[in-house]
Design an enzyme around this catalytic site. Structure first.
Site, mmCIF file in Angstrom:
data_model
loop_
_atom_site.group_PDB
_atom_site.id
_atom_site.type_symbol
_atom_site.label_atom_id
_atom_site.label_comp_id
_atom_site.label_asym_id
_atom_site.label_seq_id
_atom_site.Cartn_x
_atom_site.Cartn_y
_atom_site.Cartn_z
ATOM 1 N N GLU A 8 0.809 -1.228 0.000
ATOM 2 C CA GLU A 8 0.000 0.000 0.000
ATOM 3 C C GLU A 8 0.842 1.277 0.000
ATOM 4 O OE1 GLU A 8 -2.993 -0.013 3.049
ATOM 5 O OE2 GLU A 8 -4.034 -1.692 2.148
ATOM 6 N N GLU B 126 -5.624 -8.540 0.965
ATOM 7 C CA GLU B 126 -6.295 -8.154 2.213
ATOM 8 C C GLU B 126 -7.754 -7.864 1.914
ATOM 9 O OE1 GLU B 126 -4.590 -4.867 4.441
ATOM 10 O OE2 GLU B 126 -2.557 -5.640 4.158
HETATM 11 C C1 PNW Z 1 -4.573 -1.601 5.429
HETATM 12 N N1 PNW Z 1 -8.080 3.814 4.413
HETATM 13 O O1 PNW Z 1 -4.537 -0.225 5.701
HETATM 14 C C2 PNW Z 1 -3.222 -2.127 5.889
HETATM 15 O O2 PNW Z 1 -2.494 -2.822 4.913
HETATM 16 C C3 PNW Z 1 -3.267 -2.889 7.165
HETATM 17 O O3 PNW Z 1 -2.014 -2.849 7.779
HETATM 18 C C4 PNW Z 1 -4.370 -2.346 8.053
HETATM 19 O O4 PNW Z 1 -4.368 -2.893 9.334
HETATM 20 C C5 PNW Z 1 -5.687 -2.641 7.346
HETATM 21 O O5 PNW Z 1 -5.702 -2.127 6.026
HETATM 22 C C6 PNW Z 1 -6.924 -2.129 8.077
HETATM 23 O O6 PNW Z 1 -6.913 -0.732 8.191
HETATM 24 C C7 PNW Z 1 -5.481 0.698 5.354
HETATM 25 O O7 PNW Z 1 -7.984 4.899 5.055
HETATM 26 C C8 PNW Z 1 -5.371 1.937 5.977
HETATM 27 O O8 PNW Z 1 -8.946 3.678 3.542
HETATM 28 C C9 PNW Z 1 -6.223 2.945 5.668
HETATM 29 C C10 PNW Z 1 -7.219 2.764 4.716
HETATM 30 C C11 PNW Z 1 -7.344 1.527 4.090
HETATM 31 C C12 PNW Z 1 -6.474 0.492 4.425
#
Ligand code: PNW
Length: 457
Positions: free
Chosen positions: A167, A363
């Site tokens: 990401e 994920e």
């Molecule tokens: C992902 N958003 O992060 C990450 O890869 C993980 O480490 C994390 O724990 C998981 O999703 C859940 O949040 C994100 O703001 C962080 O849309 C932020 C966003 C999406 C995914």
């Protein structure tokens, strides 16, 4: 054939990340990452939580792997912590850090579980932040590639599924912000949006140099992928005009046009560049060739999507806000858009023109307000509802012939949810932090049944 079935060779897995589960931040030679510094700075993470202990997975990995085996998964996606392997970012390799991942992978293999390793999931060495502002510097891309060579030359006999970076938009566009305070580490406020775009450009370059480093260091054939979290544009209605609008909107969105586009097509999206104007990053000769490396698969982290409708405006589409009462899970951004799984895969094939490229959902999952009941159970029927709808959408993509090869559920156990600390629970196992007990939720048993029957139940 039973309804909602998956192919016999479908990859069922779960995913985690080093800083979110390992703890043991000062053991066996590990030095701080930017997330240690960030979370120790008061006010940055909810309730002052840090990853100092997290799930203590560093010491409890055997117990955790036994629970994975019981779940029935044959694949596990985890990440390797750069500050364990090269604690000062560049320089000597810490063999004790390598040894931890050798033990972990050997234990996985004893249980018949194939390792899928992400080489970077946000825990940059603090030393490189101090030295040159980490991702703000172009030097970070080469430092990353050197770290990758160190890992793959030592672990490539045990691991053949590699994912370069997780990401890119999250640790760049959420770690640096123009004239405001960013929510992710290192949490640096910069003056212009161009400086933010420069950090993500350095990260896509790091991905490209990393791909080359993996192939050069791997002792045998291996699979190389990027893990991306583009925003999936979903047609409001599946009619040809709204589908065309969603496809047009896809590349113009913030992180999509500047990350997945150069990686898969060799160029930033022109609509995005026009929108950015003077804020577009500086791109040196040869960068796009380095970024556009052959990949064996693409990993997608999909949690939600954005509805798009066709419009008479100049651009021909409108990206819609969600209505006030739209259902969501336990995060402000976690609107429930199950078709986002199907459309993310279709965008790879059609919008990006890569129908040849195998896709893995690396994920998908959700936070829920889990309650540990007096009888020791957690009945997370809301999480099951979310997961069931998303898996059906994945199955639809396969039934229409798109090359979806696997699904990794986020996440195996409740863990350090970045700026939200331990306040938000994404696991199918409940982590009781005071005792570190692992308590499988009902969703764990439900997922296990899906895997056993090889279909959505
Ligand atoms: C992902 N958003 O992060 C990450 O890869 C993980 O480490 C994390 O724990 C998981 O999703 C859940 O949040 C994100 O703001 C962080 O849309 C932020 C966003 C999406 C995914």
């Amino acid at each position: 054939m039973a309804s909602y079935s998956f192919p016999d060779d479908f990859t069922w897995g779960v995913a985690t990340a080093s800083y979110q589960i390992e703890g043991a931040v000062a053991e066996d030679g590990r030095k701080p990452s930017v997330w240690d510094t960030f979370s120790e700075t008061s006010g940055r993470v909810l309730n002052g939580d840090t990853g100092e202990s997290a799930c203590e997975h560093y010491h409890r990995y055997k117990e955790d792997i036994a629970l994975m085996a019981q779940l029935g998964i044959k694949h596990y996606r985890f990440s390797i912590a750069w500050p364990r392997i090269v604690p000062t970012g560049i320089g000597p390799v810490n063999e004790a850090g390598i040894d931890f991942y050798k033990r972990l992978v050997d234990c996985l293999q004893e249980h018949g579980i194939t390792p899928h390793a992400t080489l970077f999931h946000w825990d940059s060495p603090q030393a490189l932040e101090d030295r040159y502002g980490s991702w703000r510097s172009r030097e970070m891309a080469q430092a990353y590639a050197d770290y990758v060579s160190a890992v793959v030359s030592r672990l490539g006999d045990r691991i053949t599924h590699w994912m370069t970076i997780n990401e890119i938009s999250c640790f760049t566009h959420m770690g640096y912000a123009a004239n405001q305070i960013p929510v992710h580490a290192p949490g640096t406020t910069v003056k212009t949006l161009k400086e933010v775009w420069q950090t993500s450009h350095h990260a896509v370059l790091a991905h490209g140099l990393g791909c080359q480093a993996i192939r050069a260091a791997s002792p045998g054939p291996c699979s190389v992928a990027l893990v991306d979290n583009f925003t999936t544009t979903v047609p409001l209605i599946e009619s040809s005009e709204h589908i065309a609008a969603a496809q047009k909107a896809f590349g113009s969105l913030m992180s999509n046009g500047g990350i997945i586009f150069p990686v898969l097509t060799g160029a930033y999206n022109p609509d995005l560049l026009e929108k950015l104007g003077a804020d577009a990053p500086d791109i040196q000769d040869g960068d796009l060739e380095n970024i556009h490396q052959p990949l064996d698969a693409i990993g997608l982290n999909i949690y939600f999507g954005s509805y798009v409708q066709a419009s008479d405006n100049q651009q021909g589409y409108e990206v819609l806000d969600f209505p006030v009462g739209y259902p969501r899970m336990h995060m402000p951004w976690l609107h429930i858009v199950p078709e986002s799984i199907y459309w993310s895969i279709r965008h790879i094939s059609e919008t990006l023109g890569r129908p040849d490229l195998p896709v893995f959902i690396t994920e998908n999952g959700c936070a829920a307000q889990d309650e540990l009941r007096p009888d020791g159970t957690v009945i997370d029927s809301d999480r099951i509802m979310y997961l069931r709808q998303h898996l059906k959408s994945a199955q639809r993509a396969i039934s229409e012939g798109y090359p979806l090869k696997g699904y990794f559920l986020w996440t195996f156990m409740d863990n350090f949810e970045w700026a939200w600390g331990y306040d938000r629970r994404f696991g199918i196992i409940y982590t009781d932090y005071p005792t570190q007990a692992r308590i499988p939720k009902v969703s764990y048993h439900w997922y296990s049944e899906c895997i056993r029957q090889n279909r959505v139940v």
